[in-house]
Design a protein around this motif. Structure first.
Motif, PDB file in Angstrom:
ATOM      1  N   GLN A 120       0.819  -1.207   0.000  1.00  0.00           N
ATOM      2  CA  GLN A 120       0.000   0.000   0.000  1.00  0.00           C
ATOM      3  C   GLN A 120       0.852   1.256   0.000  1.00  0.00           C
ATOM      4  O   GLN A 120       0.566   2.217  -0.712  1.00  0.00           O
ATOM      5  N   TYR A 121       1.920   1.235   0.811  1.00  0.00           N
ATOM      6  CA  TYR A 121       2.804   2.400   0.868  1.00  0.00           C
ATOM      7  C   TYR A 121       3.492   2.629  -0.478  1.00  0.00           C
ATOM      8  O   TYR A 121       3.567   3.753  -0.973  1.00  0.00           O
ATOM      9  N   GLY A 122       3.982   1.522  -1.086  1.00  0.00           N
ATOM     10  CA  GLY A 122       4.626   1.636  -2.395  1.00  0.00           C
ATOM     11  C   GLY A 122       3.655   2.120  -3.457  1.00  0.00           C
ATOM     12  O   GLY A 122       4.006   2.920  -4.325  1.00  0.00           O
ATOM     13  N   TYR A 123       2.413   1.633  -3.372  1.00  0.00           N
ATOM     14  CA  TYR A 123       1.405   2.045  -4.343  1.00  0.00           C
ATOM     15  C   TYR A 123       1.098   3.539  -4.200  1.00  0.00           C
ATOM     16  O   TYR A 123       0.949   4.254  -5.190  1.00  0.00           O
ATOM     17  N   GLN A 124       1.020   4.006  -2.960  1.00  0.00           N
ATOM     18  CA  GLN A 124       0.786   5.437  -2.730  1.00  0.00           C
ATOM     19  C   GLN A 124       1.923   6.274  -3.292  1.00  0.00           C
ATOM     20  O   GLN A 124       1.697   7.342  -3.873  1.00  0.00           O
ATOM     21  N   LYS A 125       3.153   5.781  -3.141  1.00  0.00           N
ATOM     22  CA  LYS A 125       4.299   6.505  -3.699  1.00  0.00           C
ATOM     23  C   LYS A 125       4.222   6.555  -5.216  1.00  0.00           C
ATOM     24  O   LYS A 125       4.513   7.590  -5.830  1.00  0.00           O
ATOM     25  N   GLU A 126       3.832   5.416  -5.833  1.00  0.00           N
ATOM     26  CA  GLU A 126       3.695   5.393  -7.289  1.00  0.00           C
ATOM     27  C   GLU A 126       2.609   6.359  -7.757  1.00  0.00           C
ATOM     28  O   GLU A 126       2.775   7.072  -8.744  1.00  0.00           O
ATOM     29  N   VAL A 127       1.486   6.371  -7.022  1.00  0.00           N
ATOM     30  CA  VAL A 127       0.383   7.278  -7.375  1.00  0.00           C
ATOM     31  C   VAL A 127       0.829   8.723  -7.264  1.00  0.00           C
ATOM     32  O   VAL A 127       0.539   9.557  -8.133  1.00  0.00           O
ATOM     33  N   GLU A 128       1.557   9.043  -6.187  1.00  0.00           N
ATOM     34  CA  GLU A 128       2.024  10.416  -6.006  1.00  0.00           C
ATOM     35  C   GLU A 128       3.031  10.802  -7.082  1.00  0.00           C
ATOM     36  O   GLU A 128       3.006  11.927  -7.595  1.00  0.00           O
ATOM     37  N   LYS A 129       3.880   9.860  -7.452  1.00  0.00           N
ATOM     38  CA  LYS A 129       4.853  10.118  -8.512  1.00  0.00           C
ATOM     39  C   LYS A 129       4.142  10.413  -9.828  1.00  0.00           C
ATOM     40  O   LYS A 129       4.508  11.347 -10.556  1.00  0.00           O
ATOM     41  N   GLN A 130       3.129   9.605 -10.139  1.00  0.00           N
ATOM     42  CA  GLN A 130       2.372   9.830 -11.370  1.00  0.00           C
ATOM     43  C   GLN A 130       1.591  11.133 -11.304  1.00  0.00           C
ATOM     44  O   GLN A 130       1.448  11.832 -12.314  1.00  0.00           O
ATOM     45  N   ARG A 131       1.081  11.463 -10.104  1.00  0.00           N
ATOM     46  CA  ARG A 131       0.349  12.721  -9.954  1.00  0.00           C
ATOM     47  C   ARG A 131       1.256  13.913 -10.231  1.00  0.00           C
ATOM     48  O   ARG A 131       0.872  14.861 -10.936  1.00  0.00           O
ATOM     49  N   GLN A 132       2.474  13.861  -9.692  1.00  0.00           N
ATOM     50  CA  GLN A 132       3.426  14.934  -9.933  1.00  0.00           C
ATOM     51  C   GLN A 132       3.772  15.039 -11.412  1.00  0.00           C
ATOM     52  O   GLN A 132       3.895  16.136 -11.959  1.00  0.00           O
ATOM     53  N   ALA A 133       3.925  13.860 -12.071  1.00  0.00           N
ATOM     54  CA  ALA A 133       4.230  13.874 -13.501  1.00  0.00           C
ATOM     55  C   ALA A 133       3.083  14.483 -14.296  1.00  0.00           C
ATOM     56  O   ALA A 133       3.295  15.243 -15.254  1.00  0.00           O
ATOM     57  N   LEU A 134       1.835  14.181 -13.886  1.00  0.00           N
ATOM     58  CA  LEU A 134       0.674  14.740 -14.570  1.00  0.00           C
ATOM     59  C   LEU A 134       0.573  16.248 -14.354  1.00  0.00           C
ATOM     60  O   LEU A 134       0.205  16.989 -15.271  1.00  0.00           O
ATOM     61  N   VAL A 135       0.894  16.688 -13.138  1.00  0.00           N
ATOM     62  CA  VAL A 135       0.885  18.132 -12.861  1.00  0.00           C
ATOM     63  C   VAL A 135       1.896  18.848 -13.747  1.00  0.00           C
ATOM     64  O   VAL A 135       1.607  19.896 -14.341  1.00  0.00           O
ATOM     65  N   GLU A 136       3.097  18.260 -13.851  1.00  0.00           N
ATOM     66  CA  GLU A 136       4.144  18.852 -14.688  1.00  0.00           C
ATOM     67  C   GLU A 136       3.733  18.830 -16.159  1.00  0.00           C
ATOM     68  O   GLU A 136       3.938  19.810 -16.889  1.00  0.00           O
ATOM     69  N   LEU A 137       3.146  17.712 -16.584  1.00  0.00           N
ATOM     70  CA  LEU A 137       2.704  17.602 -17.974  1.00  0.00           C
ATOM     71  C   LEU A 137       1.611  18.613 -18.278  1.00  0.00           C
ATOM     72  O   LEU A 137       1.608  19.250 -19.342  1.00  0.00           O
ATOM     73  N   ASN A 138       0.690  18.797 -17.329  1.00  0.00           N
ATOM     74  CA  ASN A 138      -0.393  19.764 -17.528  1.00  0.00           C
ATOM     75  C   ASN A 138       0.152  21.186 -17.585  1.00  0.00           C
ATOM     76  O   ASN A 138      -0.297  22.012 -18.389  1.00  0.00           O
TER      77      ASN A 138
END
Length: 426
Positions: free
Chosen positions: A186-204
């Motif tokens: 769960q912790y690793g999954y949350q980190k992956e989600v946050e990483k993807q969220r940051q990438a999406l913010v940067e992409l946007n």
């Protein structure tokens, strides 16, 4: 020797844990598969020990159950390797419900604790709601039967109390390990989600910036080109005015071409479409091509360009990417130089690296502007002759230099000019 042994041991354990895992596998699925791999390899080891112990104590039927448990664990690992993940889980849970129930009912060996471990594992690994409910109901009924309705020892002598206690402790350890592993998932999954969220913010942010450039900075010169061509079409200009207008058209098209090139490179970088192919090439011809490209603006602003370098200097990098870097830096040097200003380009060997320096005596930058360079927060600034800029070039420079295993630095003081240094490996 010891280091080699531990390295080989680590590689061997890694292979055991990663049975059936492939690079494109979803994150959660891969973690669940790792969890089951670990549990089944441990099960193989423990059940082998239990089988030998029960044979020694003449509990032959219980030893057979242990062998069946080993076969079940091996089947799960084989099914993982064949990428039949749901089948592996159904086989594991189904066989173990039967094995643990029989051993608990007739041998009183603390199998109810292994059933609890199986219950927790089932809750974790099955995504399908009805499969999970059905299997958990079966495990619960089995556990209740073992605890409340123990059977007489018809299939062999019950295990000793000490062995039942050991089984209980092993089961508790497995429960703790399984829950801890699940929390790490769960912790690793949350980190992956946050990483993807940051990438999406940067992409946007990049997308908004690109649309802003398309909507304002590029539309404006296109509108100017359209108006000038309309004037040409209507033949409203004198011969002298036509010459000046033609030059203006050329400048507009040149600047628009540079911007479009930067946009395309930037977009490709964002989509991870850029490939860096490093080859040896001479730097001097690249600079000569750029001088021809910027010849008009150099003459218009009466700039004095000095070049200090060995004409035989070779760089080992992606030629196209370094050309983009040099073009952007030279463009900025011209853009921010005053009329009659100086630009100095030098290339030197320093230890095992090559350094290329582009220095101008133009407007320079303050500390705040320097800190925003090479980032998406960099903003467009007009040059000393009101030249337009698009804020993309330096981001590309930083990215391309990084892809070529180099680094780029800047020194600048407001009103005194700027010095950009590119350092690349030999």
């Amino acid at each position: 020797m010891t280091h080699t042994f531990f390295t080989l041991l680590k590689q061997f354990i890694h292979k055991l844990v990663h049975v059936g895992i492939y690079p494109e596998m979803p994150y959660i699925e891969s973690r669940y598969t790792k969890l089951l791999n670990v549990l089944n390899w441990l099960g193989l080891c423990f059940m082998l020990g239990y089988a030998i112990l029960n044979l020694t104590n003449e509990r032959y039927f219980l030893a057979v159950l242990n062998v069946f448990n080993m076969a079940d664990a091996a089947a799960v690992l084989v099914l993982h390797r064949l990428r039949m993940y749901l089948s592996a889980r159904l086989v594991m849970v189904g066989f173990r419900i039967v094995i643990y129930t029989i051993s608990g009912l007739y041998f009183h060996n603390g199998a109810e604790y292994f059933l609890l471990t199986l219950l927790i594992t089932t809750i974790i690994i099955f995504e399908h709601k009805w499969i999970r409910i059905f299997l958990c109901s079966l495990i619960t009924l089995s556990c209740i039967s073992v605890v409340l309705f123990p059977q007489p020892p018809l299939l062999g002598l019950p295990v000793m109390e000490e062995q039942a206690i050991v089984n209980m402790l092993v089961a508790i350890a497995l429960i703790i390990g399984t829950v801890t592993f699940f929390k790490s998932i769960q912790y690793g999954y949350q980190k992956e989600v946050e990483k993807q969220r940051q990438a999406l913010v940067e992409l946007n942010r990049d997308k908004q910036r690109m649309f802003s450039i398309l909507a304002h900075d590029i539309r404006s010169p296109i509108a100017t080109l359209e108006n000038l061509l309309q004037i040409f079409y209507e033949n409203l200009l004198t011969r002298s005015e036509q010459m000046k207008t033609t030059q203006l058209l050329k400048d507009q098209v040149t600047q628009l071409g540079i911007t479009m090139d930067d946009l395309l490179n930037w977009s490709a970088r964002g989509m991870q479409g850029i490939q860096t192919i490093k080859t040896p090439f001479l730097l001097y011809p690249v600079l000569m091509e750029l001088f021809i490209f910027f010849d008009l603006i150099i003459k218009q602003k009466q700039l004095e360009v000095e070049l200090h370098m060995d004409q035989e200097m070779i760089l080992s990098a992606d030629r196209d990417q370094i050309t983009v870097v040099m073009r952007n830096l030279l463009s900025n040097a011209c853009k921010f130089s005053h009329i009659g200003g100086q630009i100095r380009i030098a290339a030197t060997k320093k230890d095992s690296r090559r350094e290329v320096i582009i220095e101008d005596k133009g407007v320079g930058m303050d500390e705040n502007s320097i800190n925003r360079l090479f980032t998406s927060s960099n903003i467009s600034t007009q040059g000393t002759a009101s030249e337009k800029g698009y804020g993309l070039g330096l981001m590309l420079c930083a990215e391309f230099v990084r892809l070529n295993e180099g680094n780029i630095t800047v020194k600048s003081r407001f009103g005194e000019g700027s010095i950009f240094t590119i350092s690349l490996p030999e």
